[in-house]
Design an enzyme around this catalytic site. Structure first.
Site, short mmCIF file in Angstrom:
data_model
loop_
_atom_site.label_atom_id
_atom_site.label_comp_id
_atom_site.label_asym_id
_atom_site.label_seq_id
_atom_site.Cartn_x
_atom_site.Cartn_y
_atom_site.Cartn_z
CE LYS A 66 6.34 -3.92 4.09
NZ LYS A 66 5.47 -3.22 5.00
NE ARG A 67 3.02 -8.15 -4.13
CZ ARG A 67 2.10 -7.21 -4.03
NH1 ARG A 67 0.91 -7.51 -3.58
NH2 ARG A 67 2.35 -5.97 -4.37
#
Ligand code: GLU
Length: 549
Positions: A294-295
């Protein structure tokens, strides 16, 4: 007949005995059953339920989009619900951004925090009384209980399980407290959580995409907390309570939630509610099959938006990866096309590989459509704005604002659609020559050439003065003939002209550039170059070798 069919669809009871009508109904019902649709059209209610923990990324846009397509395909409603019960993970501003992004993508919810609706509030932290009330119901019917275990005890449990090489799980100790013990602890104001009694289950549930699934979670988990000491619900509990109280008919969510579904179904059972139907969307992975993080900034929708990608191309790209249309050729499909062609059983079941570089191709498709359609003039305006933003002052300084006139810009756009992927690409250095005169210093090498650059330029100016054809190819032929007359190697001649016109040694074909700029503007540049060389020569009589070639 239509009215009767409508009644029939609503009530599933045929008041008319017409056989055609019955046949129409059964075909319709069979088809809807295949699609995983058992309720009447108006009752399809799906939701996208993100946590406001950051920017929306491609994975969550995929969930939102498929829910939207499913709702619109079946005349239902698409609901946005914000799951913010884990207060520690909330990112300020994420809620607003999330809604902005859905609107930008063209898939706004029919109900949600911004638009409201009959089933609100749509933010879980505004619904805490409901969860407390529902947790109380489970305590009263004996399917949930208060747990007074301290964090210290839970920690010890965890550590001792780990030391035995087992997966830690709560030992359900407080399940067995007597009423007296509970009253005693409550009167002592000992803090407690509420836990749900996980029953053994071997009953399969039906995933609309993956088929029958059996998960006996009581084997692997202890009784889960449903209401925390701060009186906030946990994800599982709030999710079930809300899906029921918001009359959600279908849950379409990422496959990472598939393991939780058995637990959710047990919760529905404890309340005596009918669960919605579930379909889990396969994982999205990187091009090489590795898990997404998600980063990863390049997955944020904001990133694509800021780079100038069209929302339509992102949607078509997601559909290409996830399937659901019986074809991978979704490039150029509009949202109404996607809605029309969408079919849940056609979704891919294998992980979707994100070949992010392909988004460019999808975007070009949309760009070309816009250029050829009614948005052509809007595109021209946008191109003009971008160019003025980037070159504003220089454009004015060089009094080349006229280069942004309609015809010129339209020509350039039509030419560039094979060369650019998004409008912003017009600002790339290789296209600078279209907007600005070459920098003065670029003529330096021409001034020191062994041949007489100025007379070659003058002769080309005379040639172009008489050019009537506008086609790039014709101009190239003309220049090739002219190089023979001038007795100069064609390549060298082209090099001279390219430097004179663009200031660069590389770039598109010279004929193509002259075609784009037009003979008049080309002549202006050749004259400028001529004049600059003259000035340099005047200032320095030194003749250098043109050893650059
Ligand atoms: N809040 C969950 C998420 O962030 C929703 C999962 C679901 O759709 O049930 O993905």
């Amino acid at each position: 007949m239509a009215a009767c069919l409508l009644t029939l669809r609503r009530s599933r009871v045929c008041l008319s005995s017409g056989s055609t009508l019955l046949r129409t109904w059964s075909i319709h019902f069979f088809w809807r059953k295949r699609q995983g649709v058992h309720t009447s059209p108006g009752n399809i209610r799906v939701r996208f339920a993100p946590s406001p923990t950051g920017f929306l990324h491609l994975g969550s846009l995929r969930s939102a989009l498929y829910n939207y397509l499913f709702a619109k395909k079946h005349g239902g409603s698409f609901i946005l619900r914000i799951e913010d019960t884990d207060r520690t993970r909330i990112v300020p501003g994420a809620l607003e951004k999330l809604q902005d992004t859905l609107e930008w993508a063209g898939i706004p919810p029919d109900e949600g925090p911004r638009v409201g609706g009959d089933y609100g509030p749509y933010i879980q932290s505004h619904r805490t009384d409901l969860y407390k009330e529902k947790a109380q119901i489970l305590i009263e019917n004996g399917t949930a209980y208060r747990c007074f275990c301290t964090n210290k005890r839970l920690d010890l449990l965890r550590k001792s399980a780990l030391s035995r090489g087992e997966t830690p799980k709560y030992d359900n100790k407080c399940r067995h407290l007597t009423d007296n013990e509970i009253s005693q602890k409550m009167s002592e104001k000992i803090p407690y959580v509420i836990r749900f009694k996980l029953e053994l289950t071997t009953e399969p549930w039906e995933d609309l995409l993956y088929g029958a699934i059996t998960d006996n979670i009581a084997d692997v988990e202890g009784d889960p907390v449903i209401l925390k000491t701060d009186q906030f619900p946990t994800y599982h509990f709030a999710n079930v309570v809300d899906d029921h109280s918001m009359a959600i008919s279908h849950v379409l969510r990422g496959v990472e939630w598939q393991k939780s579904t058995a637990k959710h179904i047990l919760l529905y059972k404890a309340f005596g509610w009918e669960p919605p139907r579930f379909a889990h969307l396969p994982l999205l992975v990187n091009k090489d099959g590795a898990k997404l993080s998600k980063r990863q900034g390049d997955l944020h929708i904001e990133h694509f938006k800021n780079k100038g990608y069209y929302p339509e191309s992102l949607l078509a790209f997601i559909c290409h990866v996830g399937g659901g249309f019986g074809t991978d050729q979704t490039a150029g499909m509009t949202l109404p096309d996607l809605i029309e062609k969408f079919s849940l059983p056609k979704l891919k079941k294998t992980p979707g590989r994100l070949e992010l570089d392909r988004i460019d191709i999808f975007n070009r498709e949309v760009l070309v459509q816009k250029l050829q359609g009614s948005q052509r003039y809007l595109l021209l305006e946008q191109a003009r704005t971008l160019l003025i933003q980037k070159y504003g002052e220089d454009l004015l300084k060089n009094s080349e604002m006229r280069y942004l006139q309609g015809d010129f810009l339209q020509n350039v756009l039509d030419w560039s659609k094979e060369r650019i992927y998004k409008l912003e690409d017009l600002l790339l250095p290789e296209f600078r020559f279209l907007w600005l005169d070459p920098p003065a210093e670029s003529v330096q090498t021409l001034a020191s050439a062994t041949f007489d650059a100025t007379s070659l330029l003058q002769s080309t100016i005379n040639l172009l003065d008489n050019v009537t054809s506008n086609a790039g190819e014709d101009i190239s032929k003309l220049l090739r003939n002219h190089s023979k007359i001038l007795k100069i190697r064609y390549q060298l001649y082209m090099h001279l002209l390219r430097v004179a016109i663009t200031g660069k040694k590389e770039g598109p074909g010279v004929g193509e550039m002259i075609y784009l700029l037009g003979p008049k503007r080309t002549i202006e540049r050749l004259k400028l170059c001529h004049q600059r060389i003259e000035e340099i020569k005047k200032n320095s009589s030194v003749d250098k070798k043109w050893n650059d070639l």
